[in-house]
Design an enzyme around this catalytic site. Structure first.
Site, PDB file in Angstrom:
ATOM      1  N   GLY A 179      -6.276 -83.640 -34.438  1.00 51.18           N
ATOM      2  CA  GLY A 179      -6.355 -82.907 -35.699  1.00 51.18           C
ATOM      3  C   GLY A 179      -5.944 -81.466 -35.467  1.00 51.18           C
ATOM      4  N   GLU A 224     -12.331 -80.212 -39.174  1.00 56.32           N
ATOM      5  CA  GLU A 224     -11.153 -79.457 -39.659  1.00 56.32           C
ATOM      6  C   GLU A 224     -11.473 -78.650 -40.916  1.00 56.32           C
ATOM      7  OE1 GLU A 224      -8.915 -79.252 -37.577  1.00 56.32           O
ATOM      8  OE2 GLU A 224      -9.252 -81.044 -36.375  1.00 56.32           O
TER       9      GLU A 224
HETATM   10  O1  K1U Z   1      -9.281 -79.192 -34.622  1.00 52.40           O
HETATM   11  C1  K1U Z   1      -9.106 -79.288 -33.423  1.00 52.40           C
HETATM   12  O2  K1U Z   1      -9.405 -78.380 -32.669  1.00 52.40           O
HETATM   13  C2  K1U Z   1      -8.527 -80.568 -32.864  1.00 52.40           C
HETATM   14  C3  K1U Z   1      -9.572 -81.482 -32.250  1.00 52.40           C
HETATM   15  C4  K1U Z   1     -10.061 -82.447 -33.302  1.00 52.40           C
HETATM   16  C5  K1U Z   1     -11.368 -83.143 -33.042  1.00 52.40           C
HETATM   17  C6  K1U Z   1     -11.590 -83.848 -31.880  1.00 52.40           C
HETATM   18  C7  K1U Z   1     -12.795 -84.502 -31.673  1.00 52.40           C
HETATM   19  C8  K1U Z   1     -13.768 -84.468 -32.641  1.00 52.40           C
HETATM   20  C9  K1U Z   1     -13.547 -83.748 -33.782  1.00 52.40           C
HETATM   21  C10 K1U Z   1     -12.342 -83.101 -34.005  1.00 52.40           C
HETATM   22  C11 K1U Z   1      -8.896 -82.231 -31.104  1.00 52.40           C
HETATM   23  O3  K1U Z   1      -7.963 -82.918 -31.304  1.00 52.40           O
HETATM   24  S1  K1U Z   1      -9.562 -82.016 -29.513  1.00 52.40           S
HETATM   25  C12 K1U Z   1      -8.564 -83.113 -28.513  1.00 52.40           C
HETATM   26  C13 K1U Z   1      -8.942 -84.547 -28.650  1.00 52.40           C
HETATM   27  O4  K1U Z   1      -9.980 -84.864 -29.182  1.00 52.40           O
HETATM   28  C14 K1U Z   1      -8.033 -85.595 -28.129  1.00 52.40           C
HETATM   29  C15 K1U Z   1      -6.821 -85.285 -27.533  1.00 52.40           C
HETATM   30  C16 K1U Z   1      -5.984 -86.276 -27.055  1.00 52.40           C
HETATM   31  C17 K1U Z   1      -6.347 -87.597 -27.172  1.00 52.40           C
HETATM   32  C18 K1U Z   1      -7.548 -87.921 -27.759  1.00 52.40           C
HETATM   33  C19 K1U Z   1      -8.388 -86.928 -28.243  1.00 52.40           C
HETATM   34 ZN    ZN Z   2     -11.172 -77.469 -33.570  1.00 53.04          ZN
END
Ligand code: K1U
Ligand code: ZN
Length: 201
Positions: free
Chosen positions: A61, A152
């Site tokens: 995200g 988000e």
């Molecule tokens: O908003 C952001 O900082 C992105 C975040 C989103 C998120 C992850 C987990 C729980 C809630 C929201 C991320 O994408 S962190 C990276 C991540 O979770 C991931 C990266 C690569 C493969 C699988 C997961």
């Molecule tokens: Zn975040």
């Protein structure tokens, strides 16, 4: 679909760009983002760049403020590793209902690299949002979609997931990234390219 496809083969070519992801303690991450009012080429470029940036990170995200744009735009792709891409865009997303039941998920944040912590949030939520054409939708989400949407939407309101962890853990993580900022590591790329020894402590 690229910007040139959407313009029906016009000579205008907008190359997608990977933008810098801001990391804490950048004060921009605390801004309340403004709603989108124009569904134009500028918005499509922003969304294209957000997907490019999110996939490159990699992340599941991204909120526009994480690349320094204070607009209520969210990109997401929750497809499993070997499944086809499933990009989703949520514009001006708002929670219209939250379940009383709560679940815990180990969250990460592209603006807080290499830090994961358990966060408790409502298990199910209803969300009203606009798509890239400005059409309104209402959905009910659970599991990872509910978690990610809440994470988000929080970004669009200047809230980071560390708001939900203990004061001590928040103090420790902020200390680590304030030190990184003093070394000039103000973006995710700069932080990740730094010497790992710097990160200890
Ligand atoms: O908003 C952001 O900082 C992105 C975040 C989103 C998120 C992850 C987990 C729980 C809630 C929201 C991320 O994408 S962190 C990276 C991540 O979770 C991931 C990266 C690569 C493969 C699988 C997961
Ligand atoms: Zn975040």
């Amino acid at each position: 679909m690229s910007s040139v496809d959407r313009l029906g083969g016009s000579p205008y070519i907008a190359a997608m760009a990977i933008r810098d992801i801001l990391i804490i303690p950048d004060p921009k991450l605390r801004l309340i983002s403004e709603p989108v009012t124009k569904f134009d080429a500028e918005l499509r470029t922003l969304v294209d760049d957000m997907f490019e940036t999110m996939y490159a990170a990699p992340g599941i995200g991204l909120a526009a403020i994480q690349i320094g744009v204070p607009r209520r735009v969210i990109t997401m792709d929750l497809a499993k590793k070997d499944d086809p891409k499933a990009p989703q865009v949520f514009i001006n997303a708002e929670l219209t209902w939250k379940s009383d039941e709560h679940s815990t998920y180990e969250e990460g944040c592209l603006s807080i690299p290499e830090y994961y912590e358990e966060v408790e949030r409502p298990t199910r939520v209803k969300v009203r949002y606009l798509d890239i054409e400005g059409q309104q939708h209402d959905i009910e989400a659970d599991d990872l979609l509910a978690t990610c949407l809440q994470h988000e939407i929080d970004h669009s309101n200047g809230i980071l997931f560390i708001a939900y962890i203990s004061k001590l853990k928040r103090y420790m993580v902020l200390k680590r990234f304030k030190k990184a900022a003093k070394r000039g590591e103000t973006t995710r790329a700069a932080y990740e390219n730094s010497t790992p020894e710097h990160r200890i402590g």
